[in-house]
Design a protein around this motif. Structure first.
Motif, short mmCIF file in Angstrom:
data_model
loop_
_atom_site.label_atom_id
_atom_site.label_comp_id
_atom_site.label_asym_id
_atom_site.label_seq_id
_atom_site.Cartn_x
_atom_site.Cartn_y
_atom_site.Cartn_z
N ASN A 76 0.82 -1.20 0.00
CA ASN A 76 0.00 0.00 0.00
C ASN A 76 0.86 1.25 0.00
O ASN A 76 1.96 1.26 0.55
N LYS A 77 0.30 2.29 -0.58
CA LYS A 77 0.90 3.62 -0.59
C LYS A 77 -0.16 4.58 -0.09
O LYS A 77 -1.29 4.58 -0.58
N TYR A 78 0.19 5.38 0.92
CA TYR A 78 -0.74 6.36 1.48
C TYR A 78 -0.13 7.75 1.36
O TYR A 78 0.93 8.01 1.92
N ASP A 79 -0.79 8.63 0.64
CA ASP A 79 -0.37 10.03 0.54
C ASP A 79 -1.13 10.83 1.59
O ASP A 79 -2.31 10.58 1.83
N PHE A 80 -0.44 11.78 2.21
CA PHE A 80 -1.08 12.61 3.23
C PHE A 80 -0.31 13.92 3.35
O PHE A 80 0.72 14.12 2.71
N THR A 81 -0.80 14.81 4.20
CA THR A 81 -0.16 16.10 4.46
C THR A 81 0.14 16.21 5.95
O THR A 81 -0.73 15.97 6.78
N PHE A 82 1.40 16.56 6.26
CA PHE A 82 1.79 16.80 7.65
C PHE A 82 1.15 18.11 8.13
O PHE A 82 0.69 18.92 7.32
N SER A 83 1.13 18.37 9.43
CA SER A 83 0.51 19.58 9.96
C SER A 83 1.20 20.85 9.47
O SER A 83 0.58 21.91 9.40
N ASP A 84 2.50 20.75 9.10
CA ASP A 84 3.19 21.92 8.56
C ASP A 84 2.96 22.10 7.06
O ASP A 84 3.62 22.88 6.41
N GLN A 85 2.00 21.33 6.52
CA GLN A 85 1.58 21.36 5.12
C GLN A 85 2.59 20.74 4.16
O GLN A 85 2.44 20.86 2.94
N SER A 86 3.60 20.06 4.67
CA SER A 86 4.52 19.35 3.78
C SER A 86 3.85 18.04 3.34
O SER A 86 3.00 17.49 4.04
N ILE A 87 4.25 17.58 2.17
CA ILE A 87 3.67 16.39 1.57
C ILE A 87 4.34 15.15 2.14
O ILE A 87 5.57 15.09 2.26
N GLY A 88 3.53 14.13 2.47
CA GLY A 88 4.07 12.89 2.99
C GLY A 88 3.47 11.68 2.28
O GLY A 88 2.37 11.75 1.74
N THR A 89 4.23 10.60 2.29
CA THR A 89 3.77 9.33 1.74
C THR A 89 4.31 8.21 2.63
O THR A 89 5.46 8.27 3.04
N VAL A 90 3.47 7.22 2.90
CA VAL A 90 3.88 6.05 3.65
C VAL A 90 3.68 4.85 2.73
O VAL A 90 2.62 4.69 2.14
N TYR A 91 4.72 4.01 2.63
CA TYR A 91 4.65 2.77 1.88
C TYR A 91 4.79 1.63 2.87
O TYR A 91 5.65 1.68 3.76
N VAL A 92 3.97 0.59 2.72
CA VAL A 92 4.08 -0.60 3.54
C VAL A 92 4.35 -1.75 2.56
O VAL A 92 3.66 -1.90 1.57
N SER A 93 5.39 -2.52 2.87
CA SER A 93 5.82 -3.57 1.95
C SER A 93 6.15 -4.85 2.69
O SER A 93 6.83 -4.80 3.72
N PRO A 94 5.72 -6.01 2.19
CA PRO A 94 6.16 -7.27 2.78
C PRO A 94 7.66 -7.42 2.60
O PRO A 94 8.22 -6.91 1.64
N ILE A 95 8.29 -8.11 3.53
CA ILE A 95 9.74 -8.32 3.43
C ILE A 95 10.06 -9.73 2.97
O ILE A 95 9.19 -10.56 2.89
#
Length: 95
Positions: A76-95
């Protein structure tokens, strides 16, 4: 969590604990902030990781878990915005 409390992904202690929990499930995590990898599970970290993540094809893939990064399937890939309005993305990957 990325939407409800995005700043947790700036907290190294939280990320380390989350990584331990994900490792128990045979998964890892990568956090990107403003186009820089700020945290990567040792299992998925590698030179050029950000470029590999950016090279993922858009949309669906023929693999049931999505496209591969370092011979591992991304989940999965999740795009979001931090409270300081910077762009963030979290990737979760099986190992």
């Amino acid at each position: 969590m990325a939407r409800a409390d995005p700043d947790r992904f700036n907290n190294n202690e939280f990320l380390k604990k989350t990584d331990v929990q994900l490792n128990a499930l045979q998964a890892g995590i990568v956090v990107v902030k403003n186009n820089l990898v700020t945290f990567a599970s040792p299992f998925v970290d590698s030179a050029g990781l950000y470029n590999q993540l950016q090279g993922l094809p858009k949309g669906s893939d023929s693999h049931p878990w999505g496209p591969k990064i370092n011979n591992r399937f991304t989940v999965n890939k999740y795009d979001f915005t931090f409270s300081d309005q910077s762009i963030g993305t979290v990737y979760v990957s099986p190992i």
